[in-house]
Design a protein around this motif. Structure first.
Motif, PDB file in Angstrom:
ATOM      1  N   VAL A  15       0.818  -1.200   0.000  1.00 55.08           N
ATOM      2  CA  VAL A  15       0.000   0.000   0.000  1.00 55.08           C
ATOM      3  C   VAL A  15       0.863   1.266   0.000  1.00 55.08           C
ATOM      4  O   VAL A  15       0.431   2.323  -0.462  1.00 55.08           O
ATOM      5  N   VAL A  16       2.090   1.174   0.489  1.00 53.25           N
ATOM      6  CA  VAL A  16       3.088   2.228   0.306  1.00 53.25           C
ATOM      7  C   VAL A  16       4.191   1.662  -0.569  1.00 53.25           C
ATOM      8  O   VAL A  16       4.817   0.652  -0.229  1.00 53.25           O
ATOM      9  N   GLY A  17       4.378   2.266  -1.729  1.00 54.61           N
ATOM     10  CA  GLY A  17       5.442   1.857  -2.630  1.00 54.61           C
ATOM     11  C   GLY A  17       6.597   2.843  -2.565  1.00 54.61           C
ATOM     12  O   GLY A  17       6.724   3.621  -1.613  1.00 54.61           O
ATOM     13  N   LEU A  18       7.426   2.828  -3.587  1.00 54.74           N
ATOM     14  CA  LEU A  18       8.556   3.759  -3.670  1.00 54.74           C
ATOM     15  C   LEU A  18       8.599   4.374  -5.056  1.00 54.74           C
ATOM     16  O   LEU A  18       8.739   3.667  -6.057  1.00 54.74           O
ATOM     17  N   GLY A  19       8.464   5.682  -5.122  1.00 54.08           N
ATOM     18  CA  GLY A  19       8.684   6.402  -6.359  1.00 54.08           C
ATOM     19  C   GLY A  19      10.168   6.637  -6.544  1.00 54.08           C
ATOM     20  O   GLY A  19      10.874   6.966  -5.585  1.00 54.08           O
ATOM     21  N   THR A  20      10.667   6.497  -7.778  1.00 52.66           N
ATOM     22  CA  THR A  20      12.125   6.548  -7.977  1.00 52.66           C
ATOM     23  C   THR A  20      12.568   7.622  -8.960  1.00 52.66           C
ATOM     24  O   THR A  20      13.672   7.552  -9.502  1.00 52.66           O
ATOM     25  N   TRP A  21      11.742   8.634  -9.181  1.00 49.48           N
ATOM     26  CA  TRP A  21      12.172   9.763 -10.002  1.00 49.48           C
ATOM     27  C   TRP A  21      13.460  10.346  -9.442  1.00 49.48           C
ATOM     28  O   TRP A  21      14.415  10.640 -10.165  1.00 49.48           O
ATOM     29  N   ALA A  45      11.653  -2.722   4.620  1.00 52.69           N
ATOM     30  CA  ALA A  45      10.558  -2.147   5.397  1.00 52.69           C
ATOM     31  C   ALA A  45       9.190  -2.634   4.921  1.00 52.69           C
ATOM     32  O   ALA A  45       8.166  -2.202   5.446  1.00 52.69           O
ATOM     33  N   GLY A  46       9.166  -3.509   3.911  1.00 53.95           N
ATOM     34  CA  GLY A  46       7.918  -4.100   3.467  1.00 53.95           C
ATOM     35  C   GLY A  46       7.411  -3.629   2.126  1.00 53.95           C
ATOM     36  O   GLY A  46       6.350  -4.084   1.666  1.00 53.95           O
ATOM     37  N   VAL A  47       8.136  -2.736   1.449  1.00 50.05           N
ATOM     38  CA  VAL A  47       7.709  -2.234   0.147  1.00 50.05           C
ATOM     39  C   VAL A  47       7.898  -3.312  -0.909  1.00 50.05           C
ATOM     40  O   VAL A  47       8.970  -3.925  -1.007  1.00 50.05           O
ATOM     41  N   THR A  48       6.857  -3.526  -1.719  1.00 48.09           N
ATOM     42  CA  THR A  48       6.944  -4.505  -2.812  1.00 48.09           C
ATOM     43  C   THR A  48       6.608  -3.870  -4.159  1.00 48.09           C
ATOM     44  O   THR A  48       6.328  -4.573  -5.131  1.00 48.09           O
ATOM     45  N   PHE A  49       6.645  -2.544  -4.228  1.00 52.69           N
ATOM     46  CA  PHE A  49       6.251  -1.843  -5.453  1.00 52.69           C
ATOM     47  C   PHE A  49       7.182  -0.670  -5.703  1.00 52.69           C
ATOM     48  O   PHE A  49       7.312   0.225  -4.865  1.00 52.69           O
ATOM     49  N   PHE A  50       7.875  -0.697  -6.846  1.00 54.74           N
ATOM     50  CA  PHE A  50       8.693   0.428  -7.304  1.00 54.74           C
ATOM     51  C   PHE A  50       8.029   1.042  -8.531  1.00 54.74           C
ATOM     52  O   PHE A  50       7.570   0.329  -9.420  1.00 54.74           O
ATOM     53  N   ASP A  51       8.030   2.360  -8.597  1.00 58.80           N
ATOM     54  CA  ASP A  51       7.551   3.065  -9.778  1.00 58.80           C
ATOM     55  C   ASP A  51       8.706   3.848 -10.384  1.00 58.80           C
ATOM     56  O   ASP A  51       9.404   4.595  -9.679  1.00 58.80           O
ATOM     57  N   THR A  52       8.913   3.716 -11.685  1.00 60.72           N
ATOM     58  CA  THR A  52      10.005   4.395 -12.362  1.00 60.72           C
ATOM     59  C   THR A  52       9.527   4.877 -13.730  1.00 60.72           C
ATOM     60  O   THR A  52       8.336   4.875 -14.024  1.00 60.72           O
ATOM     61  N   ALA A  53      10.451   5.321 -14.576  1.00 62.44           N
ATOM     62  CA  ALA A  53      10.133   5.761 -15.935  1.00 62.44           C
ATOM     63  C   ALA A  53      11.403   5.755 -16.762  1.00 62.44           C
ATOM     64  O   ALA A  53      12.508   5.909 -16.241  1.00 62.44           O
ATOM     65  N   ASP A  54      11.230   5.604 -18.079  1.00 63.41           N
ATOM     66  CA  ASP A  54      12.401   5.537 -18.956  1.00 63.41           C
ATOM     67  C   ASP A  54      13.138   6.859 -19.065  1.00 63.41           C
ATOM     68  O   ASP A  54      14.288   6.896 -19.513  1.00 63.41           O
ATOM     69  N   VAL A  55      12.512   7.959 -18.663  1.00 56.16           N
ATOM     70  CA  VAL A  55      13.170   9.269 -18.755  1.00 56.16           C
ATOM     71  C   VAL A  55      13.783   9.724 -17.439  1.00 56.16           C
ATOM     72  O   VAL A  55      14.411  10.777 -17.394  1.00 56.16           O
ATOM     73  N   TYR A  56      13.613   8.988 -16.366  1.00 56.80           N
ATOM     74  CA  TYR A  56      14.217   9.397 -15.096  1.00 56.80           C
ATOM     75  C   TYR A  56      15.728   9.183 -15.196  1.00 56.80           C
ATOM     76  O   TYR A  56      16.222   8.059 -15.112  1.00 56.80           O
ATOM     77  N   VAL A 278      -7.851   3.779  -3.418  1.00 59.24           N
ATOM     78  CA  VAL A 278      -6.404   3.886  -3.606  1.00 59.24           C
ATOM     79  C   VAL A 278      -5.758   2.515  -3.428  1.00 59.24           C
ATOM     80  O   VAL A 278      -6.034   1.800  -2.471  1.00 59.24           O
ATOM     81  N   THR A 279      -4.900   2.151  -4.374  1.00 58.54           N
ATOM     82  CA  THR A 279      -4.148   0.897  -4.266  1.00 58.54           C
ATOM     83  C   THR A 279      -2.831   1.114  -3.557  1.00 58.54           C
ATOM     84  O   THR A 279      -2.492   0.394  -2.610  1.00 58.54           O
ATOM     85  N   SER A 280      -2.069   2.107  -4.017  1.00 60.98           N
ATOM     86  CA  SER A 280      -0.750   2.345  -3.444  1.00 60.98           C
ATOM     87  C   SER A 280      -0.373   3.810  -3.613  1.00 60.98           C
ATOM     88  O   SER A 280      -0.816   4.476  -4.549  1.00 60.98           O
ATOM     89  N   VAL A 281       0.450   4.285  -2.702  1.00 62.11           N
ATOM     90  CA  VAL A 281       0.992   5.638  -2.780  1.00 62.11           C
ATOM     91  C   VAL A 281       2.498   5.514  -2.952  1.00 62.11           C
ATOM     92  O   VAL A 281       3.124   4.618  -2.386  1.00 62.11           O
ATOM     93  N   ILE A 282       3.104   6.398  -3.752  1.00 63.91           N
ATOM     94  CA  ILE A 282       4.514   6.207  -4.128  1.00 63.91           C
ATOM     95  C   ILE A 282       5.378   7.412  -3.759  1.00 63.91           C
ATOM     96  O   ILE A 282       5.856   8.138  -4.631  1.00 63.91           O
ATOM     97  N   PRO A 283       5.618   7.626  -2.466  1.00 61.40           N
ATOM     98  CA  PRO A 283       6.549   8.692  -2.086  1.00 61.40           C
ATOM     99  C   PRO A 283       7.961   8.355  -2.539  1.00 61.40           C
ATOM    100  O   PRO A 283       8.347   7.178  -2.602  1.00 61.40           O
ATOM    101  N   GLY A 284       8.727   9.380  -2.834  1.00 68.54           N
ATOM    102  CA  GLY A 284      10.139   9.183  -3.124  1.00 68.54           C
ATOM    103  C   GLY A 284      10.939   9.222  -1.838  1.00 68.54           C
ATOM    104  O   GLY A 284      10.431   9.585  -0.775  1.00 68.54           O
ATOM    105  N   ALA A 285      12.186   8.837  -1.929  1.00 73.52           N
ATOM    106  CA  ALA A 285      13.086   8.894  -0.773  1.00 73.52           C
ATOM    107  C   ALA A 285      14.510   9.044  -1.277  1.00 73.52           C
ATOM    108  O   ALA A 285      14.892   8.404  -2.254  1.00 73.52           O
ATOM    109  N   ARG A 286      15.264   9.882  -0.605  1.00 71.14           N
ATOM    110  CA  ARG A 286      16.666  10.082  -0.979  1.00 71.14           C
ATOM    111  C   ARG A 286      17.623   9.464   0.030  1.00 71.14           C
ATOM    112  O   ARG A 286      18.834   9.556  -0.134  1.00 71.14           O
TER     113      ARG A 286
END
Length: 327
Positions: A15-21, A45-56, A278-286
């Motif tokens: 339900v909490v993923g990771l945005g990777t921009w 920490a339990g995240v099983t979902f990464f979101d990315t893009a070919d332009v990042y 809502v399925t998942s939210v994708i905050p980024g992290a540095r």
């Protein structure tokens, strides 16, 4: 962490993923080893979902994820990528030959035969009404280049058009306490159609963390410096389209709504997770610490009705005039 089915993919994701921009570009520099540590901390920490893009980072984000998954074959991570922003944004550029080339590049970057999910990356509005585009996406599935396809949108109208397409697995849209419009029609329509909702820009580019002041200076290569007026891409992607001064004032008020033991950022993430549909939210992290703190938001108790009403009131008073009729 709680898992939810991502729409028509049939796959469960955290339900909490990771945005990777931020691991690719436009948020200042980050070393690859540091990026790998962020990915690993999120998974632990339990995240099983990464979101990315070919332009990042021109594919850097995808390649870092690909390296991580190769080094951690035991990590059960669903990876969504995006395509379409590598060419001039004209509807005629969205065709099967380009789709094949773009997904082949992403498959190489990620080191996989079949992409879990590919999303059209905020294409021109006319693309959503093109039968040929969605026929081409169906072809990608038939050819096993992708397991499923989806869209990332700028506006609620685009989201509703995509939800009406029978092959759309999910819709990615900006949703946070400063962007409430999707609650009106998009989330209910997605729920009725069995389409997943991925909430992006959940912290309004960091505003909702409550850490920024009028003296905060962002790096020159950070979109929070160069895109405040929409100079490089859609203005809504930066601070959710809210001007910085207004956002600071609203964020200070929002911080006062955080329950005991939760940060403002975690409160914002908990608010999103709590929205029906809502399925998942994708905050980024540095940093690893930030990735873990984001993941911990999933375990917070539900926000009270009083807090939910206070968020709506804050939006109506401070934010709605700037964003509601634009996106």
């Amino acid at each position: 962490m709680e898992q939810r089915v991502l729409g028509r993919t049939g796959r469960e994701i955290s339900v909490v993923g990771l945005g990777t921009w931020q691991l690719g570009a436009d948020w200042g520099q980050i070393r690859e080893e540091d990026a790998l540590e962020v990915l690993d901390a999120a998974v632990r920490a339990g995240v099983t979902f990464f979101d990315t893009a070919d332009v990042y980072g021109d594919g850097r984000s995808e390649r870092v994820i690909g390296r991580y998954l190769a080094e951690r074959p035991d990590a059960d991570v669903f990876v969504a990528t995006k395509m379409g922003r590598r060419v001039e944004q004209r509807p005629e550029n969205y065709h099967l030959d380009h789709f094949r080339a773009w997904t082949d590049r992403s498959r190489t970057n990620l080191g996989v035969e079949t992409l879990d999910l590919v999303q059209l990356h905020c294409p021109p509005t006319a693309v959503y009404s093109s039968d040929a585009v969605f026929d081409a996406l169906d072809t990608l599935v038939a050819e096993k280049r992708v397991a499923a396809y989806a869209v990332s949108v700028e506006t609620c109208a685009e989201a509703l058009a995509a939800i009406a397409r029978p092959g759309t697995a999910s819709v990615q849209i900006i949703l946070n306490p400063f962007r409430l419009k999707p609650l009106e029609q998009v989330l209910p329509a997605a729920a009725r159609a069995g389409v997943g909702i991925i909430a992006r820009v959940p912290l309004a580019s960091g505003l909702l963390s409550g850490r920024y002041t009028r003296d905060t200076v962002f790096a020159p290569d950070d979109h929070r410096t160069f895109n405040r007026g929409g100079e490089a891409f859609d203005q809504g992607e930066t601070f959710s389209g809210v001007d910085f001064e207004t956002g600071l004032e609203a964020a200070a008020e929002f911080s006062g709504l955080a329950p005991e033991g939760a940060t403002p950022a975690q409160t914002a993430l908990r608010w999103i997770v709590q929205q029906p549909g809502v399925t998942s939210v994708i905050p980024g992290a540095r940093s690893p610490r930030q990735a873990v703190a984001n993941a911990e938001a999933a375990a917070l108790p539900p926000l009270t009705d009083g807090t939910l009403r206070a968020v709506s009131d804050l939006y109506e008073r401070r934010i709605r005039p700037q964003v509601h009729d634009r996106w």
